[in-house]
Scaffold this motif. Structure first.
Motif, PDB file in Angstrom:
ATOM      1  N   THR A   1       2.968   2.581   2.327  1.00 23.28           N
ATOM      2  CA  THR A   1       2.658   3.184   3.675  1.00 23.28           C
ATOM      3  C   THR A   1       3.678   2.418   4.728  1.00 23.28           C
ATOM      4  O   THR A   1       4.726   1.734   4.098  1.00 23.28           O
ATOM      5  CB  THR A   1       1.154   3.141   4.199  1.00 23.28           C
ATOM      6  OG1 THR A   1       1.330   4.043   5.356  1.00 23.28           O
ATOM      7  CG2 THR A   1       0.758   1.628   4.595  1.00 23.28           C
TER       8      THR A   1
ATOM      9  N   ARG B   1      -6.024   6.151   3.000  1.00 21.74           N
ATOM     10  CA  ARG B   1      -5.168   7.063   2.449  1.00 21.74           C
ATOM     11  C   ARG B   1      -5.715   8.120   1.597  1.00 21.74           C
ATOM     12  O   ARG B   1      -5.428   9.374   1.516  1.00 21.74           O
ATOM     13  CB  ARG B   1      -3.918   6.272   1.782  1.00 21.74           C
ATOM     14  CG  ARG B   1      -3.253   5.669   2.834  1.00 21.74           C
ATOM     15  CD  ARG B   1      -2.073   4.671   2.381  1.00 21.74           C
ATOM     16  NE  ARG B   1      -1.261   5.506   1.393  1.00 21.74           N
ATOM     17  CZ  ARG B   1       0.024   6.175   1.811  1.00 21.74           C
ATOM     18  NH1 ARG B   1       0.610   5.868   2.900  1.00 21.74           N
ATOM     19  NH2 ARG B   1       0.564   6.610   1.013  1.00 21.74           N
ATOM     20  N   ASP B   2      -6.802   7.677   0.530  1.00 23.15           N
ATOM     21  CA  ASP B   2      -7.288   8.478  -0.348  1.00 23.15           C
ATOM     22  C   ASP B   2      -8.251   9.660   0.460  1.00 23.15           C
ATOM     23  O   ASP B   2      -8.068  10.776  -0.122  1.00 23.15           O
ATOM     24  CB  ASP B   2      -8.352   7.775  -1.241  1.00 23.15           C
ATOM     25  CG  ASP B   2      -8.994   8.349  -2.291  1.00 23.15           C
ATOM     26  OD1 ASP B   2      -8.336   9.384  -3.007  1.00 23.15           O
ATOM     27  OD2 ASP B   2     -10.206   8.382  -2.748  1.00 23.15           O
TER      28      ASP B   2
ATOM     29  N   ARG C   1      -5.946   1.797   1.176  1.00 24.80           N
ATOM     30  CA  ARG C   1      -5.889   2.661  -0.061  1.00 24.80           C
ATOM     31  C   ARG C   1      -7.143   3.912   0.378  1.00 24.80           C
ATOM     32  O   ARG C   1      -6.980   4.894  -0.348  1.00 24.80           O
ATOM     33  CB  ARG C   1      -5.941   1.988  -1.140  1.00 24.80           C
ATOM     34  CG  ARG C   1      -4.804   1.268  -1.670  1.00 24.80           C
ATOM     35  CD  ARG C   1      -4.613   0.775  -3.016  1.00 24.80           C
ATOM     36  NE  ARG C   1      -3.379   0.138  -3.229  1.00 24.80           N
ATOM     37  CZ  ARG C   1      -2.941  -0.793  -3.976  1.00 24.80           C
ATOM     38  NH1 ARG C   1      -3.841  -1.474  -4.646  1.00 24.80           N
ATOM     39  NH2 ARG C   1      -1.633  -1.254  -4.092  1.00 24.80           N
ATOM     40  N   ASN C   2      -8.247   3.231   0.573  1.00 27.96           N
ATOM     41  CA  ASN C   2      -9.251   3.996   0.750  1.00 27.96           C
ATOM     42  C   ASN C   2      -9.246   5.067   2.000  1.00 27.96           C
ATOM     43  O   ASN C   2      -9.426   6.267   1.884  1.00 27.96           O
ATOM     44  CB  ASN C   2     -10.796   3.373   1.004  1.00 27.96           C
ATOM     45  CG  ASN C   2     -11.242   2.571  -0.213  1.00 27.96           C
ATOM     46  OD1 ASN C   2     -10.899   3.151  -1.320  1.00 27.96           O
ATOM     47  ND2 ASN C   2     -11.857   1.657   0.151  1.00 27.96           N
TER      48      ASN C   2
ATOM     49  N   THR D   1       0.815  -1.136  -0.063  1.00 27.42           N
ATOM     50  CA  THR D   1      -0.059  -0.046   0.024  1.00 27.42           C
ATOM     51  C   THR D   1       0.711   1.170   0.084  1.00 27.42           C
ATOM     52  O   THR D   1       0.446   2.310   0.068  1.00 27.42           O
ATOM     53  CB  THR D   1      -1.039  -0.145   1.225  1.00 27.42           C
ATOM     54  OG1 THR D   1      -0.164  -0.108   2.474  1.00 27.42           O
ATOM     55  CG2 THR D   1      -2.057  -1.219   1.141  1.00 27.42           C
TER      56      THR D   1
END
Length: 134
Positions: A12, A50-51, A47-48, A10
Protein backbone atom coordinates in the motif's frame (compact mmCIF):
# COMPACT_ATOMS: atom_id res chain seq x y z
CA UNK A 1 9.13 -0.58 11.38
CA UNK A 2 8.59 2.87 9.95
CA UNK A 3 5.61 3.84 7.81
CA UNK A 4 7.48 3.38 4.52
CA UNK A 5 8.49 -0.14 5.49
CA UNK A 6 4.92 -1.02 6.44
CA UNK A 7 3.65 0.41 3.17
CA UNK A 8 6.13 -1.66 1.16
CA UNK A 9 5.45 -4.82 3.16
CA UNK A 10 1.69 -4.54 2.77
CA UNK A 11 1.66 -3.30 -0.83
CA UNK A 12 0.00 0.00 0.00
CA UNK A 13 1.08 3.62 0.29
CA UNK A 14 2.10 5.78 3.22
CA UNK A 15 -0.83 8.06 2.40
CA UNK A 16 -3.24 5.13 2.77
CA UNK A 17 -1.69 4.15 6.09
CA UNK A 18 -2.04 7.70 7.40
CA UNK A 19 -5.69 7.62 6.28
CA UNK A 20 -6.25 4.33 8.14
CA UNK A 21 -4.75 6.00 11.21
CA UNK A 22 -7.09 9.00 10.86
CA UNK A 23 -10.02 6.60 10.64
CA UNK A 24 -8.99 4.73 13.79
CA UNK A 25 -8.06 1.53 11.96
CA UNK A 26 -4.34 1.70 12.66
CA UNK A 27 -2.55 2.95 15.77
CA UNK A 28 1.17 3.60 15.37
CA UNK A 29 3.58 4.33 18.14
CA UNK A 30 5.98 7.25 17.84
CA UNK A 31 9.74 7.46 17.99
CA UNK A 32 11.35 10.14 20.10
CA UNK A 33 11.71 12.14 16.89
CA UNK A 34 7.96 11.81 16.26
CA UNK A 35 8.11 9.30 13.40
CA UNK A 36 5.35 6.72 13.17
CA UNK A 37 6.55 3.28 14.18
CA UNK A 38 4.65 0.01 13.80
CA UNK A 39 5.05 -3.42 15.33
CA UNK A 40 4.91 -6.61 13.25
CA UNK A 41 1.20 -7.02 14.13
CA UNK A 42 0.41 -3.98 11.97
CA UNK A 43 1.11 -6.03 8.84
CA UNK A 44 -1.78 -8.38 9.60
CA UNK A 45 -4.06 -5.50 10.57
CA UNK A 46 -3.41 -3.63 7.30
CA UNK A 47 -3.87 -6.82 5.27
CA UNK A 48 -7.18 -7.49 7.04
CA UNK A 49 -8.39 -3.93 6.40
CA UNK A 50 -7.47 -4.24 2.73
CA UNK A 51 -9.14 -7.66 2.53
CA UNK A 52 -12.40 -6.33 3.98
CA UNK A 53 -12.31 -3.32 1.66
CA UNK A 54 -11.71 -5.63 -1.33
CA UNK A 55 -14.70 -7.69 -0.18
CA UNK A 56 -16.96 -4.68 -0.70
CA UNK A 57 -17.01 -3.10 2.73
CA UNK A 58 -16.42 0.62 3.14
CA UNK A 59 -13.97 2.13 5.63
CA UNK A 60 -16.96 3.02 7.82
CA UNK A 61 -18.05 -0.63 7.72
CA UNK A 62 -14.55 -1.85 8.59
CA UNK A 63 -14.57 0.34 11.71
CA UNK A 64 -17.25 -1.98 13.11
CA UNK A 65 -14.80 -4.88 12.90
CA UNK A 66 -11.76 -3.12 14.39
CA UNK A 67 -11.49 -5.49 17.36
CA UNK A 68 -11.15 -8.46 14.98
CA UNK A 69 -8.45 -6.98 12.74
CA UNK A 70 -5.50 -8.35 14.69
CA UNK A 71 -6.38 -12.01 14.05
CA UNK A 72 -6.53 -13.93 10.80
CA UNK A 73 -9.88 -13.38 9.16
CA UNK A 74 -11.70 -16.55 8.15
CA UNK A 75 -12.22 -17.25 4.46
CA UNK A 76 -15.91 -17.75 5.26
CA UNK A 77 -17.55 -16.19 8.27
CA UNK A 78 -19.78 -18.53 10.24
CA UNK A 79 -23.01 -17.16 11.60
CA UNK A 80 -23.18 -16.98 15.39
CA UNK A 81 -25.92 -15.26 17.34
CA UNK A 82 -23.42 -13.29 19.42
CA UNK A 83 -22.16 -11.52 16.26
CA UNK A 84 -25.58 -10.80 14.73
CA UNK A 85 -25.17 -7.03 15.09
CA UNK A 86 -21.91 -7.16 13.11
CA UNK A 87 -23.54 -9.23 10.39
CA UNK A 88 -26.08 -6.45 9.92
CA UNK A 89 -23.22 -4.31 8.59
CA UNK A 90 -22.64 -6.93 5.91
CA UNK A 91 -26.34 -7.25 5.14
CA UNK A 92 -26.69 -3.49 4.68
CA UNK A 93 -23.62 -3.41 2.45
CA UNK A 94 -24.95 -6.24 0.26
CA UNK A 95 -28.24 -4.34 -0.10
CA UNK A 96 -26.37 -1.14 -1.08
CA UNK A 97 -24.28 -3.02 -3.64
CA UNK A 98 -27.40 -4.70 -5.04
CA UNK A 99 -29.00 -1.27 -5.55
CA UNK A 100 -25.86 0.03 -7.29
CA UNK A 101 -25.72 -3.01 -9.57
CA UNK A 102 -29.38 -2.49 -10.52
CA UNK A 103 -28.73 1.19 -11.21
CA UNK A 104 -25.67 0.45 -13.34
CA UNK A 105 -27.59 -2.25 -15.22
CA UNK A 106 -30.37 0.26 -16.00
CA UNK A 107 -27.80 2.81 -17.23
CA UNK A 108 -26.08 0.18 -19.39
CA UNK A 109 -29.41 -0.92 -20.86
CA UNK A 110 -30.34 2.69 -21.63
CA UNK A 111 -27.01 3.31 -23.33
CA UNK A 112 -27.28 0.11 -25.39
CA UNK A 113 -30.85 1.02 -26.34
CA UNK A 114 -29.58 4.37 -27.64
CA UNK A 115 -26.51 2.85 -29.30
CA UNK A 116 -27.65 -0.65 -30.25
CA UNK A 117 -24.38 -1.54 -31.98
CA UNK A 118 -22.77 -1.69 -28.53
CA UNK A 119 -24.88 -4.73 -27.61
CA UNK A 120 -23.19 -6.85 -30.28
CA UNK A 121 -19.68 -6.50 -28.84
CA UNK A 122 -18.08 -6.47 -25.40
CA UNK A 123 -17.88 -2.82 -24.25
CA UNK A 124 -14.07 -2.57 -24.07
CA UNK A 125 -13.63 -3.96 -27.58
CA UNK A 126 -16.46 -1.82 -28.97
CA UNK A 127 -14.80 1.37 -27.70
CA UNK A 128 -11.37 0.29 -28.99
CA UNK A 129 -12.73 -0.75 -32.40
CA UNK A 130 -14.73 2.45 -32.82
CA UNK A 131 -11.68 4.62 -32.08
CA UNK A 132 -9.31 2.62 -34.25
CA UNK A 133 -11.56 2.83 -37.34
CA UNK A 134 -12.36 6.52 -36.97
Amino acid sequence: MLIGELATTTGTTTRTLRYYEEQGLLEPGRTTAGYRVYGPEAVLRVRNVRDLLASGFTVENVKCFVRYLDDDLPEVFTYTESCAAHYEVGARRVAELHERIESLTRMRDTLVRRMPWLAAEPPARAVTDRHSTA
